[in-house]
Design an enzyme around this catalytic site. Structure first.
Site, PDB file in Angstrom:
ATOM      1  N   TYR A 145       8.314 -90.640 -19.283  1.00  0.00           N
ATOM      2  CA  TYR A 145       9.731 -90.290 -19.239  1.00  0.00           C
ATOM      3  C   TYR A 145      10.241 -89.904 -17.854  1.00  0.00           C
ATOM      4  CZ  TYR A 145       9.348 -90.171 -24.316  1.00  0.00           C
ATOM      5  OH  TYR A 145       9.151 -90.516 -25.619  1.00  0.00           O
TER       6      TYR A 145
ATOM      7  N   HIS B  94      17.722 -95.803 -24.801  1.00  0.00           N
ATOM      8  CA  HIS B  94      16.362 -95.265 -24.815  1.00  0.00           C
ATOM      9  C   HIS B  94      15.811 -95.314 -23.397  1.00  0.00           C
ATOM     10  CE1 HIS B  94      16.272 -95.052 -29.127  1.00  0.00           C
ATOM     11  NE2 HIS B  94      16.793 -96.264 -29.165  1.00  0.00           N
TER      12      HIS B  94
END
Lengths: 148, 148, 148, 148, 148, 148, 148, 148, 148, 148, 148, 148
Positions: free
Chosen positions: G22, G97
Site C-alpha cells: 500500500y 483501489h
C-alpha cells in the site's frame, strides 16, 4: 455356490456402537443367521479398515467366488481405487449399505463404486446382505436377473 | 399381505424398447412370474406416465397396502412432489430401478425420493422387484430388517 | 406423410398473451397456414398442459406418424421423463421453440430433451414449426439430411 | 437476395474426416446442392480457422448481405468476440450446426453466440444450412417469421 | 514519451454501432482528441479482430514503447494467451474498458488479463483512454504512482 | 370479490399427516374459517396432485377471478411450466406456504414461481392464506399496496 | 467543484502497515498532494471502519457533492448495502483501489459495488485517487466522458 | 521419419523472458540440440501466436508428417477448436509443456486438447520435446507403445 | 400489544429514491397509516444503516415487544450475525420486503435471516408491513397461526 | 544410477485385465524390457494396493534412489497424503500413467500429486515408464532438463 | 503480559440464550474465572455487535497488547474487513469459537479470518478462551510455539 | 490419566523435512517435552502412514484411553472412514494441526473429521499438542469445558 462378504471400515464395531443407526446385532450374529437362511451357500467373510486390503481381497476372490457382497462403508464415497478393482475383476460385486445412505449427509450420496457394481441395495439394515444373497442365488438359477 | 407396485413414465413400454437396457419381457410377464414366486402375496399393479397420478396412488395406498414398490423412472430425478407424498404416508415404500442408474448419465445419480424411502434396490433387472418383495415379506416376519 | 405436432404447457394461450414474445396468431391459425403451405402432409395436432399426457402421445405416435414436432415449452427444461419417452420411440422427434430460448433466463438454456431429438430449431417464431416440417419432408426425400 | 455462409474451424475438412459424424460430402458439394435448391438466392461462402477473420467477415457483410448463416464450430463455445460481432451488425445471423451439439460433450452445450442470433438450427446434417436458407427466404416474404 | 493503444475485436466499429453503449465518436476522432490533450506524447494505434495479432503487437512493443493501453474487448474474458503475453513483456500495460463491464453480463466480470496489468480503468467511455494516458504520464514523472 | 385458492400436491392430506409441520386442521376446515373471516369474498377452492391441472386452473381463472392464492407445494421448486402460466395470465397470483420453506431442505429454498407472483407469504401456517386474502382485499381498496 | 473521498476499513492505517502493498505515505499526505494537484477542487475526506457509517456519508453527500471517490476496501467484496446506497443517490461514485485487486485472492475479484458505480480504477497506488479526480474534473468540462 | 513441432503463443519469446520458469535457451537453440540428438529424424518447426494458424498447420501436417509435437501454450486451456483439429486428423499428436502446468494457476489445470492427443508430457523443460521425440521414434519401432 | 418495526440500510430514503421500485411515500407516512389502521397496537420504529445497531435493537426488544417486523434490506443477503440475533431472542420476528426480491438480482434470492424468522412476506409494497401486523395481531388472538 | 518404480492399486493385474485399455503384457514383462533397454540403470520395483505403503516406500527411497517413477493409479485422484510424501522427500518423482487419463472419466482429470512431481507423462502405454527413465537418465547427464 | 479478548455479535447474550449450545455462564463469569486461572496476565475485554468497532479495537490494540483472543462470531464467516485488520496489525490474534463450528451449518465452515490468525481453537466451550491464553503465555516463554 | 496421540501420514518425518513449515524438532523430542510438561499424564504415541491402521488404533483406544489427540495430516481432508471411526467410539478426540491449515491450499480447508471431534486446534506448531493435553486435563477437572 461360494460367496464372499467384504465389510469395510468400522463395520467390525457393528452392534456395539450407534445401535439406533446400525442395529444391536454383531456382524458375526448376522452372518450366522444368513448361513442358516441360505444353508446351501458357502459364505466367507472378510473385514478390514484398510482400503488396500479390501482391494487385495476383491482381486483374490476372482475365479474363486461366484459373487462378492461389498459394504465399503466410508470408502464408498472416497475410493476410486476400490471402484477400479471391481471393474478389473470378473466376479459380480453387489454393493450393500445397512442404513439408507441417501437420507444422511450429502457426502454419503456420492459413490465411487456403484457404477462398477452389478447392483446396489441400501437401507434394509442387516437385511441388505440377505437381499444381496437372494439376488446372487436367483441369478445363478437364471431367473429374473440380467445375465451380466 | 398386500403389495402395490407403481411404475412411472415409459415403463409401459418395457420389453418393447431398448431391450439391451431394460430386457425383453413386458412388465405383465414380469408380474406373472412375481406372483408365481410369491403366491401368498396379493400383488396389485399401477402404471402411469402422469406424475400426479402416481402421487394419487401413493396416497390412496395408505392404510390399504402393506408396502409399495415404486419405480418412479424419470420422475425419480425431478419430482419433489412424489418424495413429499412418500414422506406423507405411513406405508413403507421401496425404491427400485431395473438398470444401474449410477452407471448412466449424471442426472440419473440424483434422486428426490430415496431419502424418503425405506430402502433402494437398483440394477438387478426385473429382479429388483423380486428383491423388494422379498424385503417386504421378510420384514413382515420381523427377520433381519429394521422395524421402521 | 403424417406428422404430429405436440405443444406443451401454456401454448394453448398462443396469440392471446405476451404477443411481443410469442406473436399475435393463435396456434390454430398457425396450423391452418402450415397445412396450406404443405398440403401433401397430414398434420395432426395435440396440446396439453400435463407432462404425462405429452409422454402418452409421444408413445402412441410410434408406428403411426412419420415424425413428431415437439414444443415442450416449460417441460423442456425440467422433464427427464419426456426425454426418456423420445429415446424409447422409433419415430424421429424435432424440438422447436418459438422464441430464442438462449436469449432468455439461464434456466431456459438447459434442455432435457435436445440430446434425444433428431434436431433442434429455435427462435423463428411460428416459422420454427414450418422449418421442422420442411426438415421432415426433405428427409423423406432423402435429400441433405442424415438417415438417422 | 444475397446470403453469406460462414464456416468456422475444421469445417474445411468436411467430407474427409469423421464421416460418421459429419457426413461424406465436402462443403463445396453441399454448396452446389444448396444453390441448385435455391437458384434465386446468391450464395457466397467463406471459411476460416481464424476467429478474428470470422469477425472481419461478419462485420463486412453488414449492409451488403440479407443474412448470414454461421457455423462457428469450435468457436461457438469459446468466443465472446464473435458473439459481440453479431450483436454489433444489423444483418440477421442464423446459427447452424451439422451434428446435434446437445448430444455431445457438455462443453458443446454452451454457446456464446446463440443469444445474439436470430435463431438456431442444430442436428440436421447439411440440411441445417438448407433450413437456414428456407428461414431467410420465408422471412423476406414476410411469412411466418417474426420481423426482427 | 511513446504510447501504443491496442484495441481488440469489434472496436473498429466504434461510433457506428450501439452508440447508447459505446458513444457516437469513431476511435479515430477519439485518438485525435487524445493527441490534442497530450501533445507531448507520441500516440500510436493498432486495432485487430485477431487474438494472435494483438499478442504480436504486445510483444513487438517491448523495448520500444513506454506503455501500452489495451482494450482487449471480447478477448478480455477468454484469452489466457494475451494475459501470458502481458506477463512476458517488460512494458507496463493498462487495461481499459469503455463501458462498465461489471454492470453487464456475468461472463464480462471475468478477466484473464487484469492480474497481469499495471492497472485497470473501466466505465468512463472514451475517457478511460485519457485516464490511462494521464496515469502513464504521471508515472513517468514519478508522482503518486507505484514504481512497478 | 372472487378469489380462487389453488393447492398443489399432497395438500389434500392436510391435517391427517405430519401435523407437527402442517397443523391438525384439514384444508376444508381452514377454508370454512377463511370464509367466516372474509364473508364478503367469494372463495373457491381447487386442489390437484397433477402439475398440468394446476396450470389449467390458473389459465381458466383469468378474467373470472380477482386473484389467485397458490400453494404449489412440491411443484414450487421444480415447475417452470407453472411459473410460465402465472406470467401468461393477467390475474394477480400470491404464493403462499404453510411452513417456513427457508428453514427446511436446501432444495425448498429455490422457487420457479416467486418471480412471477405479485408477492410471497411463507411460514404462518394456515394463516398464510388469511394474509393473502387480506392482501387481495386491501389491494382492491387501493390501500398500501402497489397497483400492479 | 466539491468532491468527497470516502475510505473504508483499515485505510486509516495507510503508510503504517504493509508498505510493500500500500505504499509508505499516510492518506493525509496523499490528500495534501491531491489538493496541491487540483487546487480548484474542494476535497473533503471521510474514513470509517463501520459499513453503516459509509452508507450514511454516501447518502448525506447527495445534493451537496459533485462526486464521490470511494475505496470501500474489504466491504467492496461483501456489502450489498453499500451497493444499494450508491444506486439510491444521484451523485456519481467512482470506485478506486490502491492495489490491483485482480492480482490478489479470488474473493477480492468479486465486487458488490462496481455495477452501481460510474467507473472503476484499480492498481495505480495513490494515483488511483488522482485519476478519479481527473475523471470527475473532465466530466464537469463535458469532455471525453459519458454524460451519465 | 518426419516430425513437426508446433509452438503456440508467446513461445517465440523463449529464453528471453521469465527464464526462471522457461529456461535461458531460445527455441532455435533447443531445436538445434534436438536435431543433433535425433539426426535421423527430419524435424520441422512452426510457431504462431494465432490460434487459427495452429489449426491450419495441424490440418496440413496430415498425410505428410509421422507425428506432431504440440505445445499450445495459453490456447491449451481455452481452445476447443484446436482440440477438434487434432481429433480430425490422422497424424498422432503429442502434447508437451515446458513447465509443470499442474503446479501453476488453476486455469492451467484444464486442457481442451489432452483428451484428443496420443499422450501428454509436462514439466521437463525443453526435455519435454526430447521425450516426445523419443516416444514417436520408439512408436515407429513398434516397441513399448500402444499401436493407436 | 407492542410491535417494533426495524428497517435496515437505505430505507431512510424511502419515497425519495427509485419510486418505481419502492413507491413515493416516506416510511413516516407509511407508519402513520399503519397506526391508523391498527390503533390498538403500539407501534415503535427504528432505522439504521449499521448492521450492529440492528442487532442491538433486536436484542433489546426481547422481553419488551410482542413482535418485531424486520426489513433488513441489503443485510438480508449478507448478515449471518443478524440471523444469529434473531435465533437468540424469544420475540417472534417477521421478515418483510417491499419489493419482490425473487424477481430481482440472484444475490437477492439468498437470505441469511429467513430460516430464523417466524415467517416471510415479500413483494406487497408498504402493504408487506401491514400484513406482518395483521399476522402478529391474529397470532395474539390464537387464530389460524401456529403457536410458535 | 538407481531408480525405483512404484505402482499403485490394481496395477498388479496388468496384462490380465482390460487389455484393450492397459495392454496384454504383465508388468514383470514390461520391467524386463525396460531393464534390457537401460542396462546401466539399476531398476527396483514395488507394487501395493495400500496407500500408506506407497507413502512408506516414497519416504524410504529418499537418499537411496536417484529418482522415483510413480504410477499411483486410483490414488492419483484422491490422495493428499501421497502428494504430501512427494513434497517431503528430496528425490525427484515422475508421475506416469499407462492410459490417457484426460480421455477418461472427469474424476480422473484431477490429480493430487502432479503439482509435487518433477513432471508428468501420460498415455504412452508401458512406454510412459520408458520415457520417465529416459528423462531421469538425461537429467543425470545434465542435458535438456531443468536442474530441479 | 496484557491480553485483549474481543467478542463479536450476540456474545453479550452468553449464558442467557441457547444454553445447550453456549453454556449457562455469562461471559463476565467466564472472564472472572480466566483471571483467577491466569493471575499474572492483565486481561481486558471488549464486546460489540458492530463489525467496524471490532476493527477499531483490533487496530488500537496494536503496540499495546501482547495478544488478542478474537471470537468474531457471525462476522467470522462474512467479514473480509476484519481479516484485513488482523493482517494489518503486528499483534498476534488467536481465533476462538465456543461451539464446534464444523459440526454446524455449512456457512459456518467458511472463515474469512482464520488464514490471518496465529492459530484457531474451536469447540471447547469457554475453555477455548483458556486454551488461547495458555497458548499466548507459553509463546511468551518461548516454549513449544513457533516464533511468528 | 491416559492419553493417546495418533499422528497420520508423513509426520514421522517431522523435524527432517520442510522445517520452515513444521519446525526442526522430531516428534520424539516433542513427545519428551510434552511428558515433562504433564508428568501426571501417561502419554502413548502411534504413527502410521496407513489410513486403516489409524482407524484400528482409534477403535482400540476406546475404553482404555481418556482422550485421543489426532493429527490426521493428509487424511484429514479425504477420509470419511476416519471421521466415521471417531463418531463410533466413546473416547473424546481432539483434532490438532501443526501449521495453520486455513492459510494453505484450499483443499486443506476441508476436513472430514472436525465435525466428529470434541474440538480443533490448529496453527500453534508443536504447541497444538500441548494445548490439546491442557484441554483434556482441564476437562477431567470439570473446569471450563463442556461435559460432552
Amino acid at each position: 455356490m461360494q460367496i464372499l462378504i467384504i465389510n469395510g471400515p468400522n463395520l467390525n464395531l457393528l452392534g456395539k456402537r450407534e445401535p439406533e443407526t446400525y442395529g444391536r446385532e454383531s456382524f458375526e450374529e448376522v452372518l450366522e443367521r444368513l448361513r442358516a437362511t441360505y444353508p446351501s451357500i458357502q459364505l466367507d467373510y472378510f473385514q478390514s479398515n484398510i482400503e488396500g486390503e479390501i482391494i487385495n481381497h476383491i482381486q483374490q476372490a476372482d475365479g474363486i467366488y461366484d459373487g462378492i457382497i461389498l459394504n465399503a462403508a466410508g470408502y464408498t464415497h472416497t475410493s476410486v481405487a476400490i471402484g477400479d478393482a471391481i471393474a478389473a475383476v470378473g466376479v459380480p460385486v453387489i454393493e450393500v449399505h445397512i442404513s439408507n445412505v441417501y437420507a444422511r449427509e450429502p457426502f454419503r450420496h456420492i459413490s465411487h463404486i456403484s457404477a462398477q457394481c452389478a447392483g446396489t441395495i441400501s437401507g434394509f439394515g442387516a437385511g441388505s446382505y440377505l437381499l444381496a444373497l437372494e439376488a446372487l442365488k436367483r441369478k445363478s438359477e437364471n431367473l429374473f436377473f440380467p445375465s451380466k
